[in-house]
Design a protein around this motif. Structure first.
Motif: not given
Length: 227
Positions: A49-51, A55-59, A109-110
């Motif tokens: 999940i962290q990867q 990758h999608y720059r989710i902070n 939501m995204q």
């Protein structure tokens, strides 16, 4: 679970019996034999999940837990800092989650939609290794800890590792379903099932097959099909 300021990953393990931890290793209290550490899967999933987040720059920080919902599960000598939720801790854990105030935005939501888009029913990279009947180990495996069950006693099977008890009927039928999944073209006969289960009573196997399947034939070529 996606909250305003964190992402909660919950891995559920429906283990049963008494276990203890010693020097980081997990053991069954019944046999004192080591078992696979159930926290390894949690760390693996958290890393994956962290990867994805990187990758999608989710902070969103990831908080991971292994939850043991079975009321017959007991764990001794566990450290308080382990990411586990025991059966008696589940309701307080849920209440604690419910008390967290979260404002879910369009960004959250995204994130959820992105994770759902990455979910596949079957990996296109999955490759089943080649196998044949003689090379596979025979015997009835415990459905709880995946160790080999002992020979039946009083119409029951007992796992020497975790102490799980199962009726011989259920154990044999589980093995028959596995046999049909692995070899869908193979005819189900009492001799095959006897060998596959690693048992020594053909009368017992015949009785169980007669209870659950339709008998075809009356000679040495007799086999069984679903009713």
């Amino acid at each position: 679970m996606i909250l305003q300021g964190s992402f909660h990953l919950c891995e559920v393990k429906n283990m049963e019996g008494e276990y203890y931890i010693e020097s980081g290793e997990w053991y069954s209290s019944n046999s004192n034999k080591s078992i696979n550490n159930p926290l390894i899967q949690l760390e693996r999933n958290k890393s994956m999940i962290q990867q994805v987040f990187n990758h999608y720059r989710i902070n969103l920080p990831i908080k991971a837990y292994t939850i043991f919902p079975n009321p017959n599960f007991t764990l001794f000598q566990s450290s308080r800092d382990l990411p586990i939720i025991l059966p008696t801790q589940i309701i307080p854990f849920i209440n604690q989650m419910n008390k967290i105030t979260s404002l879910i935005s369009k960004d959250h939501m995204q994130i959820a939609e992105r994770l759902l888009s990455l979910t596949v029913d079957k990996s296109r990279y999955l490759r089943v290794p080649e196998y044949d009947y003689p090379m596979l180990k025979k015997g009835i495996i415990c459905e709880k800890c995946e160790q080999e069950m002992m020979s039946p006693v009083a119409r029951h099977l007992v796992c020497p590792s975790c102490g799980h008890i199962e009726s011989i009927v259920n154990g044999v039928m589980r093995n028959v379903r596995e046999l049909k999944m692995l070899f869908p073209e193979m005819k189900i006969t009492s001799a095959i099932v006897l060998d596959w289960c690693g048992l020594d009573s053909v009368k017992c196997i015949r009785r169980i097959l007669m209870m659950n399947y339709e008998k075809i034939g009356r000679t040495s070529g007799t086999f069984y099909v679903e009713k």
